[in-house]
Enzyme design. Structure first.
Site, PDB file in Angstrom:
ATOM      1  N   SER A  44     -17.741 -12.345   6.549  1.00  0.00           N
ATOM      2  CA  SER A  44     -18.617 -11.411   6.980  1.00  0.00           C
ATOM      3  C   SER A  44     -19.141 -11.338   8.224  1.00  0.00           C
ATOM      4  O   SER A  44     -19.728 -10.557   8.689  1.00  0.00           O
ATOM      5  CB  SER A  44     -19.553 -11.399   5.650  1.00  0.00           C
ATOM      6  OG  SER A  44     -20.257 -12.604   5.472  1.00  0.00           O
ATOM      7  N   ASN A  64      -5.169  -4.870   9.735  1.00  0.00           N
ATOM      8  CA  ASN A  64      -4.620  -4.268   8.490  1.00  0.00           C
ATOM      9  C   ASN A  64      -5.375  -4.228   7.488  1.00  0.00           C
ATOM     10  O   ASN A  64      -5.289  -4.041   6.197  1.00  0.00           O
ATOM     11  CB  ASN A  64      -3.396  -4.897   8.153  1.00  0.00           C
ATOM     12  CG  ASN A  64      -3.450  -6.485   8.270  1.00  0.00           C
ATOM     13  OD1 ASN A  64      -4.810  -7.112   8.453  1.00  0.00           O
ATOM     14  ND2 ASN A  64      -2.614  -7.330   7.773  1.00  0.00           N
ATOM     15  N   ASP A  95       2.812 -12.243   0.758  1.00  0.00           N
ATOM     16  CA  ASP A  95       3.687 -12.369  -0.354  1.00  0.00           C
ATOM     17  C   ASP A  95       4.085 -13.700  -0.695  1.00  0.00           C
ATOM     18  O   ASP A  95       4.457 -14.513   0.156  1.00  0.00           O
ATOM     19  CB  ASP A  95       5.171 -11.557  -0.280  1.00  0.00           C
ATOM     20  CG  ASP A  95       4.716 -10.396   0.393  1.00  0.00           C
ATOM     21  OD1 ASP A  95       4.180  -9.393  -0.490  1.00  0.00           O
ATOM     22  OD2 ASP A  95       4.978 -10.060   1.562  1.00  0.00           O
ATOM     23  N   TYR A 150       6.846 -15.150   1.533  1.00  0.00           N
ATOM     24  CA  TYR A 150       6.805 -15.659   2.700  1.00  0.00           C
ATOM     25  C   TYR A 150       6.215 -17.244   2.286  1.00  0.00           C
ATOM     26  O   TYR A 150       5.139 -17.841   2.582  1.00  0.00           O
ATOM     27  CB  TYR A 150       5.336 -14.961   3.040  1.00  0.00           C
ATOM     28  CG  TYR A 150       5.275 -14.993   4.542  1.00  0.00           C
ATOM     29  CD1 TYR A 150       5.846 -14.523   5.472  1.00  0.00           C
ATOM     30  CD2 TYR A 150       3.902 -15.687   5.088  1.00  0.00           C
ATOM     31  CE1 TYR A 150       5.826 -14.467   6.858  1.00  0.00           C
ATOM     32  CE2 TYR A 150       3.758 -16.035   6.400  1.00  0.00           C
ATOM     33  CZ  TYR A 150       4.501 -15.247   7.252  1.00  0.00           C
ATOM     34  OH  TYR A 150       4.237 -15.324   8.882  1.00  0.00           O
TER      35      TYR A 150
HETATM   36  O1  LIG Z   1      -2.159 -10.205   7.753  1.00  0.00           O
HETATM   37  C1  LIG Z   1      -1.018 -10.739   7.396  1.00  0.00           C
HETATM   38  C2  LIG Z   1      -0.169  -9.988   6.903  1.00  0.00           C
HETATM   39  C3  LIG Z   1       1.132 -10.324   6.600  1.00  0.00           C
HETATM   40  N1  LIG Z   1       1.432 -11.581   6.896  1.00  0.00           N
HETATM   41  C4  LIG Z   1       2.668 -12.293   6.790  1.00  0.00           C
HETATM   42  C5  LIG Z   1       2.870 -12.649   5.200  1.00  0.00           C
HETATM   43  C6  LIG Z   1       3.546 -11.581   4.636  1.00  0.00           C
HETATM   44  O2  LIG Z   1       4.327 -11.732   3.374  1.00  0.00           O
HETATM   45  C7  LIG Z   1       4.517 -11.076   5.597  1.00  0.00           C
HETATM   46  C8  LIG Z   1       4.980  -9.562   5.778  1.00  0.00           C
HETATM   47  O3  LIG Z   1       3.666  -8.710   5.493  1.00  0.00           O
HETATM   48  P1  LIG Z   1       3.635  -7.338   5.340  1.00  0.00           P
HETATM   49  O4  LIG Z   1       4.844  -6.932   3.974  1.00  0.00           O
HETATM   50  O5  LIG Z   1       2.419  -6.814   4.976  1.00  0.00           O
HETATM   51  O6  LIG Z   1       4.297  -6.746   6.508  1.00  0.00           O
HETATM   52  P2  LIG Z   1       5.227  -5.616   7.110  1.00  0.00           P
HETATM   53  O7  LIG Z   1       4.593  -4.731   8.046  1.00  0.00           O
HETATM   54  O8  LIG Z   1       5.721  -4.640   5.859  1.00  0.00           O
HETATM   55  O9  LIG Z   1       6.613  -6.347   7.427  1.00  0.00           O
HETATM   56  P3  LIG Z   1       7.798  -6.815   6.733  1.00  0.00           P
HETATM   57  O10 LIG Z   1       9.090  -6.051   7.213  1.00  0.00           O
HETATM   58  O11 LIG Z   1       7.972  -8.233   7.255  1.00  0.00           O
HETATM   59  O12 LIG Z   1       7.442  -6.823   5.245  1.00  0.00           O
HETATM   60  O13 LIG Z   1       3.692 -11.209   6.937  1.00  0.00           O
HETATM   61  C9  LIG Z   1       0.551 -12.366   7.667  1.00  0.00           C
HETATM   62  O14 LIG Z   1       0.769 -13.444   7.806  1.00  0.00           O
HETATM   63  N2  LIG Z   1      -0.661 -11.778   7.772  1.00  0.00           N
END
Ligand SMILES: O=c1ccn([C@H]2C[C@H](O)[C@@H](COP(=O)(O)OP(=O)(O)OP(=O)(O)O)O2)c(=O)[nH]1
Length: 144
Positions: free
Chosen positions: A64, A76, A82, A85
């Site tokens: 906060s 984001n 996930d 990851y």
């Molecule tokens: O704030 C964040 C968000 C995601 N991740 C890592 C963990 C997550 O499992 C991976 C993929 O995130 P996400 O699926 O939200 O990203 P995307 O934009 O959909 O990319 P991708 O194609 O890699 O799934 O990135 C982080 O380290 N920090």
């Protein structure tokens, strides 16, 4: 007790700590000093990779005090980590937008996370009508 395997990318940050009885959100630290100019976007390295328990994901949100102390917004809104990851280079990062010139020092506590159980498997069942009364939303309660 749930165990989480964790890899640290540096010994320059304090180890993560679950403080029982205080909050079940765990603070995360910047693993490097990061400088941002107003209007700049960067990924802040958090210096950890984890093998989350099967069937769980982690949600990362700012503390906060993060905006007050650093003028940073998490782009984001909530980071979803996930459980797949979990590779050796899958370091957690925080995407941020700087509203002013700012410096996050190595080991500063910048955000927090907790784990959540994944939702059940979902199958979408398409229909032309849901056969329910409209509730209304977006501030419609009590208005004509
Ligand atoms: O704030 C964040 C968000 C995601 N991740 C890592 C963990 C997550 O499992 C991976 C993929 O995130 P996400 O699926 O939200 O990203 P995307 O934009 O959909 O990319 P991708 O194609 O890699 O799934 O990135 C982080 O380290 N920090």
């Amino acid at each position: 007790m749930q165990k989480i395997r964790i890899k640290y990318f540096t010994d320059k940050i304090d180890k993560l700590e679950y403080i029982e009885g205080k909050s079940d959100w765990i603070d995360l630290r910047a693993s490097e000093t990061v400088e941002l100019k107003a209007g700049e976007f960067k990924l802040i390295p958090l210096g950890v990779a984890m093998e989350l328990p099967k069937g769980y994901e982690a949600h990362v949100v700012p503390r906060s005090s993060t905006f007050k102390n650093y003028g940073l917004l998490q782009t984001n809104s909530c980071g979803i980590i996930d459980c797949t990851y979990c590779g050796d280079e899958d370091m957690w990062r925080m995407p941020v937008y700087a509203t002013r010139d700012t410096v996050i020092k190595q080991n500063d506590r910048i955000c927090q996370f907790r784990i959540f159980e994944n939702m059940p498997t979902i199958q979408f069942d398409e229909t032309a009508s849901l056969d329910n009364e409209n509730r209304g939303g977006f501030g419609s309660t009590g208005k004509q």
